[in-house]
Design a protein around this motif. Structure first.
Motif, mmCIF file in Angstrom:
data_model
loop_
_atom_site.group_PDB
_atom_site.id
_atom_site.type_symbol
_atom_site.label_atom_id
_atom_site.label_comp_id
_atom_site.label_asym_id
_atom_site.label_seq_id
_atom_site.Cartn_x
_atom_site.Cartn_y
_atom_site.Cartn_z
ATOM 1 N N GLU A 1 63.403 46.146 85.782
ATOM 2 C CA GLU A 1 62.652 44.948 85.482
ATOM 3 C C GLU A 1 61.884 44.270 86.474
ATOM 4 O O GLU A 1 60.626 43.974 86.550
ATOM 5 N N LYS B 1 57.280 34.473 84.122
ATOM 6 C CA LYS B 1 56.711 34.235 82.869
ATOM 7 C C LYS B 1 57.180 32.868 82.012
ATOM 8 O O LYS B 1 56.508 32.326 81.581
ATOM 9 N N GLU B 2 58.665 32.670 82.285
ATOM 10 C CA GLU B 2 59.003 31.630 81.809
ATOM 11 C C GLU B 2 58.409 30.314 82.494
ATOM 12 O O GLU B 2 58.440 29.454 81.886
ATOM 13 N N ILE C 1 63.785 30.649 74.807
ATOM 14 C CA ILE C 1 63.461 31.735 75.518
ATOM 15 C C ILE C 1 64.818 32.204 75.644
ATOM 16 O O ILE C 1 64.923 33.679 75.244
ATOM 17 N N GLY D 1 65.943 34.793 73.106
ATOM 18 C CA GLY D 1 65.365 35.945 72.579
ATOM 19 C C GLY D 1 63.841 35.890 72.252
ATOM 20 O O GLY D 1 62.935 36.763 72.060
ATOM 21 N N PRO E 1 60.130 35.453 72.852
ATOM 22 C CA PRO E 1 59.134 35.695 74.102
ATOM 23 C C PRO E 1 58.631 34.348 74.850
ATOM 24 O O PRO E 1 57.913 33.542 73.620
ATOM 25 N N PRO E 2 58.450 34.230 76.024
ATOM 26 C CA PRO E 2 57.934 32.957 76.445
ATOM 27 C C PRO E 2 56.367 32.882 76.075
ATOM 28 O O PRO E 2 56.215 31.471 75.691
ATOM 29 N N THR E 3 55.742 33.910 75.730
ATOM 30 C CA THR E 3 54.234 33.384 75.219
ATOM 31 C C THR E 3 54.141 33.087 73.869
ATOM 32 O O THR E 3 53.071 32.517 73.305
ATOM 33 N N ALA E 4 55.306 33.094 73.189
ATOM 34 C CA ALA E 4 55.316 32.686 71.735
ATOM 35 C C ALA E 4 55.577 31.452 71.462
ATOM 36 O O ALA E 4 55.761 30.664 70.292
#
Lengths: 537, 204
Positions: A372, B31-32, B95, B98, B100-103
């Motif tokens: 990852e 991302k988060e 998040i 599960g 996705p952060p972008t959602a």
């Protein structure tokens, strides 16, 4: 490791030991023909506990020792058990466990391992002669039947350890608080030398102390929200003995970011002080000749181009405060082998840089998440070509870009080119001051694109009302314009070939051209009063 | 001009200036954080907290390092009731379950927060949801372990599960399971998997 006992019991009625987070353990990894169950391993650990309790050596006997257990498999599917001991432990006790394990299986590895990699959990504890083993917190167990005490455990929140910082090298010089081009020419190579001798990233506190105590710079944290920048290098009012240089930092930044920002502003001082100095002089001249500011601004733009050029140059120098020259990424990467393949220098740079930023600090090193991590690094590296130079989105991206560029072939040419342009700017400043100061400057102003009414001139009238506040109250009330050409030397000034101390040929030589060319003329200018013509003083 | 009630936030640093340093966990991925920043910006925009054009010009004698990226200046006055912090905390829980952060989007999070705020503390409903947000994995057992024997999360609420002597929570596993099932029925939570151990997430 201090293990605390919780005041309340678990749902099963057992005592609860509270462990601090420990990212690493000393793991004895072994293989077996038949996988041992928890009872087998408990019997093994218990036998060692009894051996420890019966030891004649008081140092062995009187201690609080926690044991954890992990079961994991490698990439080939081989199953292992890891008996994990504290990282710092008497070798006698380590050998006791190794001897006991050999009766059960074959030891494959004894190493420092990340807690996550061996999937460890707390298993037992030797507490100064008491034997403790851990069970499910929900389990009701009859304590009477055992030779040991059943408890459960909980681990305090995981804390990412602060990044390691190294002290700055010994600094054997002290610079005064006021700087001019001459003193800067002597000081900046010394600062660069200090940076070149660093062994690793230092701390914000250490760099700030060095800047204040040794480099003669004021470092102030701005608490008000009226300061919208991360940092700023600013010159004070230029007088005969130069000016104060202040680095302003946004107080609300985390200490790790403050270090990066301070490194960047220090880099501006080392690389671009002549520009800040000239800018301040231009501003002071503009007090008398407001149109000068626009003329000077156009000249700076002509010589230096986009501001991002200076920022990139500062970032380039600042990366050496983050990862000093001893961090030869190519060489370091050539020694590394990870996850079945080599590590690329840029990947290594990313990782080293990442740990210096808050929020983006890497989790504790772990093979469990290596894929990852590698994917994240690759994504960031793929973006580097598309990082907007003027808007890199984050400081980290800006520094990563600079780090990956600092060893490129063209970077030295860029630095030389910037030095030359600063030198040219310096050379042209004197004639510009002379031209604007000339009472018959009308035609010159028109040539420069400014009509007599100043229609195209950008006036910032509010700054004319009050002089800048630089902490010197008396000068604020009576600002002085120390550097102005006289009619006697005006002609000389226009033809004199000035040398900038930033020019390579001038490295280390004292700069007296500025002082030679101009006689200091102090003009007392009161706020709200029209500037006096030079000749009427 | 910017007054003292305003702060400039950017992707590099926004939780701390907004007074939410405790959400800045090093375990969070970039991302988060980006998702949280986007939510914070959207929230400030929706609530008219963004002050436009607040970054002043630069004087000649200054070399300023401007805040990179999407830097905005916001008024802190509008963040008084901690709603933004609750939304960002909720986003992290979503998040973790599960999504996705972008959602992530602001509107469903605000709606979910409204449902959670209506839960009753005296019946342990609120504490269970709050414990669930910190539990990994988010199942009944971990909710129990997060609550049992610990000081009450809402000590003034007169919770029926509070042990009067120790002042700690004395909820049982069965009671946690029943509460979780009821919260699923009430559309506050959703069940993430059908078999034991059952995990839960926020219903958006």
């Amino acid at each position: 490791m201090a293990i605390l006992e919780r005041k309340t019991r678990d749902p099963g009625g057992k005592l609860v030991d509270v462990y601090p987070h420990t990212p690493f353990v000393s793991a004895i990894c072994f293989r077996f023909t038949e996988e041992p169950g928890d009872d087998d391993l408990r019997a093994l650990v218990l036998s060692v506990f009894e051996e420890i309790a019966g030891s004649a050596n008081r140092r062995v006997r009187e201690r609080d020792l926690s044991i954890s257990l992990g079961r994991f498999s490698n990439r080939y599917g081989d199953r292992f058990v890891a008996l994990c001991l504290p990282e710092v432990l008497m070798v006698d006790i380590h050998f006791m466990f190794q001897d006991a394990i050999r009766a059960l299986g074959r030891i494959e590895e004894v190493s420092r391992a990340a807690w996550r990699d061996v999937e460890a959990r707390h298993f037992g504890r030797y507490a100064n002669g008491r034997f403790i083993f851990y069970a499910d917190p929900l389990l009701l167990i009859d304590q009477e039947e055992q030779r040991w005490e059943w408890r459960s455990f909980e681990v305090e929140g995981t804390k990412i350890p602060p990044p390691r910082r190294t002290p700055l090298p010994a600094i054997d010089f002290v610079s005064g608080p006021r700087h001019d081009l001459e003193s800067w020419a002597l000081l900046s190579p010394k600062i660069a030398e200090v940076v070149s001798e660093m062994h690793g990233p230092s701390s914000y506190g250490a760099l700030r102390r060095a800047a204040k105590s040794h480099f003669g710079l004021q470092v102030r944290e701005v608490t008000g929200s009226s300061f919208p920048h991360y940092g700023m290098l600013t010159a004070g009012w230029v007088a005969e003995d130069g000016c104060e240089v202040t680095i302003l930092l946004r107080a609300s930044l985390p200490a790790q970011l403050k270090y990066v920002v301070l490194a960047h502003e220090l880099a501006h001082f080392v690389r671009h002080f002549p520009l800040v100095y000239m800018n301040q002089i231009a501003e002071q001249v503009a007090w008398v000749h407001p149109r000068f500011e626009s003329l000077y601004g156009a000249m700076v733009e002509r010589h230096l181009g986009a501001p991002s050029r200076l920022e990139n140059d500062a970032n380039n120098f600042a990366t050496y405060l983050l990862l000093p020259p001893v961090f030869d990424l190519d060489q370091m990467a050539s020694f590394m082998f990870e996850g079945g393949g080599p590590v690329r220098p840029e990947e290594l740079g990313w990782r080293l840089l990442q740990s210096l930023f808050p929020d983006g600090a890497l989790n504790e090193a772990s093979w469990a998440e290596i894929e990852e991590l590698q994917a994240t690094i690759q994504r960031d590296l793929d973006q580097r070509s598309s990082i907007d130079v003027d808007d890199p989105q984050t400081l980290q991206m800006a520094m990563l870009r600079a780090l990956l560029r600092r060893n490129e072939e063209g970077i030295s040419a860029e630095i030389q080119s910037l030095n030359q342009d600063l030198h040219d700017l310096h050379r042209d400043l004197g004639p510009l001051i002379a031209r604007v100061s000339d009472p018959a400057a009308g035609p010159s102003m028109r040539e420069a694109g400014f009509d007599d009414k100043g229609a195209n001139t950008e006036f910032r009238s509010q700054r004319r009302l009050l002089p800048p506040v630089d902490g010197r109250g008396d000068l604020c009330r009576t600002p002085r314009i120390p550097i102005c050409p006289t009619s006697d030397n005006r002609a000389a000034a226009t033809t004199l070939n000035w040398r900038s101390p930033s020019h390579p040929s001038h490295r280390g030589k004292p700069v007296a051209a500025w002082q030679r060319s101009f006689v200091d003329h102090t003009i007392v200018l009161y706020p709200f009063q029209r500037p006096l013509p030079l000749d009427s003083r | 001009m910017i007054d003292d009630d305003q702060v400039t936030i950017s992707r590099d640093s926004f939780l701390e200036p907004l007074g939410m340093a405790d959400l800045a966990d090093g375990e969070r991925s970039r991302k988060e954080f980006d998702a949280l920043f986007a939510l914070a910006v959207e929230y400030c925009g929706t609530n008219h907290l963004i002050v436009a054009g607040a970054i002043p010009g630069q004087a000649l004698s200054e070399l300023a390092w401007k805040v990179p990226g999407t830097a905005i200046t916001v008024r802190l006055g509008g963040l008084g009731d901690g709603e933004l912090k609750a939304i960002l905390g909720l986003a992290l829980f979503v998040i973790a379950s599960g999504v996705p952060p972008t959602a992530l989007a602001l509107t469903p999070l605000v709606a979910a927060l409204g449902r959670i705020r209506k839960l009753r503390t005296a019946y342990g409903e609120r504490s269970v949801v709050e414990a669930l947000a910190r539990a990994k994995p988010a199942d009944a057992r971990n909710v129990l372990l997060a609550l049992y024997g610990k000081p009450c999360l809402h000590s003034d609420a007169g919770c029926r599960f509070l042990d009067g002597e120790s002042g700690a929570c004395a909820i049982s596993l069965e009671e946690v399971e029943k509460l979780l099932a009821w919260l699923v029925d009430e559309k506050v939570l959703r069940q993430l998997n059908p078999t034991e151990p059952i995990e839960y997430g926020i219903a958006l």
